[in-house]
Structure formats: structure tokens, C-alpha cells
Motif scaffolding. Structure first.
Motif, mmCIF file in Angstrom:
data_model
loop_
_atom_site.group_PDB
_atom_site.id
_atom_site.type_symbol
_atom_site.label_atom_id
_atom_site.label_comp_id
_atom_site.label_asym_id
_atom_site.label_seq_id
_atom_site.Cartn_x
_atom_site.Cartn_y
_atom_site.Cartn_z
ATOM 1 N N THR A 155 -63.943 -85.161 31.718
ATOM 2 C CA THR A 155 -62.541 -84.808 31.513
ATOM 3 C C THR A 155 -62.239 -83.466 32.161
ATOM 4 O O THR A 155 -63.144 -82.688 32.443
ATOM 5 C CB THR A 155 -62.187 -84.776 30.009
ATOM 6 O OG1 THR A 155 -60.785 -84.707 29.838
ATOM 7 C CG2 THR A 155 -62.842 -83.611 29.299
ATOM 8 N N ALA A 156 -60.955 -83.222 32.370
ATOM 9 C CA ALA A 156 -60.467 -81.933 32.857
ATOM 10 C C ALA A 156 -59.285 -81.536 31.981
ATOM 11 O O ALA A 156 -58.370 -82.330 31.772
ATOM 12 C CB ALA A 156 -60.050 -82.023 34.313
ATOM 13 N N ILE A 157 -59.324 -80.318 31.460
ATOM 14 C CA ILE A 157 -58.313 -79.845 30.520
ATOM 15 C C ILE A 157 -57.661 -78.592 31.074
ATOM 16 O O ILE A 157 -58.351 -77.654 31.482
ATOM 17 C CB ILE A 157 -58.972 -79.516 29.155
ATOM 18 C CG1 ILE A 157 -59.719 -80.724 28.621
ATOM 19 C CG2 ILE A 157 -57.935 -79.034 28.160
ATOM 20 C CD1 ILE A 157 -60.740 -80.383 27.549
ATOM 21 N N ASN A 158 -56.324 -78.557 31.088
ATOM 22 C CA ASN A 158 -55.600 -77.360 31.503
ATOM 23 C C ASN A 158 -55.687 -76.338 30.380
ATOM 24 O O ASN A 158 -55.171 -76.556 29.296
ATOM 25 C CB ASN A 158 -54.148 -77.704 31.819
ATOM 26 C CG ASN A 158 -53.376 -76.521 32.337
ATOM 27 O OD1 ASN A 158 -53.860 -75.402 32.372
ATOM 28 N ND2 ASN A 158 -52.152 -76.776 32.757
ATOM 29 N N THR A 159 -56.348 -75.215 30.640
ATOM 30 C CA THR A 159 -56.518 -74.180 29.621
ATOM 31 C C THR A 159 -55.728 -72.921 29.939
ATOM 32 O O THR A 159 -55.792 -71.952 29.195
ATOM 33 C CB THR A 159 -58.002 -73.812 29.454
ATOM 34 O OG1 THR A 159 -58.514 -73.381 30.711
ATOM 35 C CG2 THR A 159 -58.807 -74.994 28.949
ATOM 36 N N GLY A 160 -55.006 -72.910 31.064
ATOM 37 C CA GLY A 160 -54.267 -71.718 31.469
ATOM 38 C C GLY A 160 -52.861 -71.698 30.906
ATOM 39 O O GLY A 160 -52.204 -72.730 30.808
ATOM 40 N N ASP A 161 -52.406 -70.528 30.517
ATOM 41 C CA ASP A 161 -51.031 -70.360 30.040
ATOM 42 C C ASP A 161 -50.133 -69.890 31.177
ATOM 43 O O ASP A 161 -49.181 -70.553 31.537
ATOM 44 C CB ASP A 161 -50.976 -69.359 28.891
ATOM 45 C CG ASP A 161 -51.635 -69.892 27.627
ATOM 46 O OD1 ASP A 161 -51.587 -71.114 27.415
ATOM 47 O OD2 ASP A 161 -52.192 -69.087 26.874
ATOM 48 N N ALA A 204 -62.373 -73.660 36.448
ATOM 49 C CA ALA A 204 -61.858 -73.487 37.808
ATOM 50 C C ALA A 204 -60.468 -72.866 37.764
ATOM 51 O O ALA A 204 -59.709 -73.074 36.824
ATOM 52 C CB ALA A 204 -61.805 -74.838 38.522
ATOM 53 N N ASN A 205 -60.163 -72.106 38.807
ATOM 54 C CA ASN A 205 -58.886 -71.413 38.920
ATOM 55 C C ASN A 205 -58.333 -71.634 40.312
ATOM 56 O O ASN A 205 -59.086 -71.729 41.272
ATOM 57 C CB ASN A 205 -59.095 -69.922 38.657
ATOM 58 C CG ASN A 205 -57.802 -69.159 38.597
ATOM 59 O OD1 ASN A 205 -57.255 -68.801 39.616
ATOM 60 N ND2 ASN A 205 -57.336 -68.890 37.397
ATOM 61 N N LEU A 206 -57.015 -71.696 40.424
ATOM 62 C CA LEU A 206 -56.361 -71.845 41.713
ATOM 63 C C LEU A 206 -56.321 -70.483 42.400
ATOM 64 O O LEU A 206 -55.669 -69.550 41.936
ATOM 65 C CB LEU A 206 -54.950 -72.404 41.535
ATOM 66 C CG LEU A 206 -54.198 -72.760 42.807
ATOM 67 C CD1 LEU A 206 -54.961 -73.809 43.613
ATOM 68 C CD2 LEU A 206 -52.816 -73.276 42.464
ATOM 69 N N ASP A 207 -57.053 -70.365 43.510
ATOM 70 C CA ASP A 207 -57.128 -69.117 44.272
ATOM 71 C C ASP A 207 -56.301 -69.297 45.542
ATOM 72 O O ASP A 207 -56.812 -69.693 46.576
ATOM 73 C CB ASP A 207 -58.588 -68.808 44.602
ATOM 74 C CG ASP A 207 -58.745 -67.530 45.393
ATOM 75 O OD1 ASP A 207 -57.945 -66.601 45.182
ATOM 76 O OD2 ASP A 207 -59.664 -67.456 46.225
#
Length: 73
Positions: A53-59, A11-14
Motif C-alpha cells: 500500500t501507499a498512504i499520503n502522510t503529508g499535510d 517518499a517526498n516530491l522533490d
């Protein structure tokens, strides 16, 4: 012993809404017009999926990988 199947959702913040843009590594073609993340997660819950779980994968931008599981039939 119980066996599980897993589903990987990205998922991405749009703007102000979290949107699902890939499932099991396959991009969703018009993901910006699709359901928001809460709607998608509720749909998965109705299908028997549980969020593990939810993992932050964005830099540079917010990007999350969510892992769901459910018992194998």
C-alpha cells in the motif's frame, strides 16, 4: 502459515521527481542525489519485495509512506 517481513519507505516530491528520504524511519543522508522512487521500487522488486500500500502522510507537502512485504526466509 507463511510469515512476512515488512519494509516502510517514505517518499517526498522533490521538484518533479519522487525521492525516497527514509527507510524504516531512518533518514537517508543525501536522498536528493539518490535514485528516484521508481528506480528504488524496481530494486526492491528484484529483491523480492512487493508493494502492499501507499498512504499520503503529508499535510502541507506531498509525502507518502509505502509499505512493502516479502516472505520471511
Amino acid at each position: 502459515m507463511e510469515k512476512w517481513e515488512y519494509l516502510f519507505v517514505t517518499a517526498n516530491l522533490d521538484g518533479v521527481h519522487w525521492k525516497v528520504w527514509a527507510v524504516d524511519g531512518s533518514p537517508i543522508s543525501n536522498w536528493r542525489q539518490d535514485k528516484n522512487l521508481a528506480q528504488y521500487a524496481n530494486q526492491l522488486g528484484a529483491e523480492g519485495w512487493e508493494l502492499v500500500t501507499a498512504i499520503n502522510t503529508g499535510d502541507d507537502e506531498p509525502d507518502f509512506r509505502l509499505i512493502f512485504k516479502r516472505p520471511k526466509p
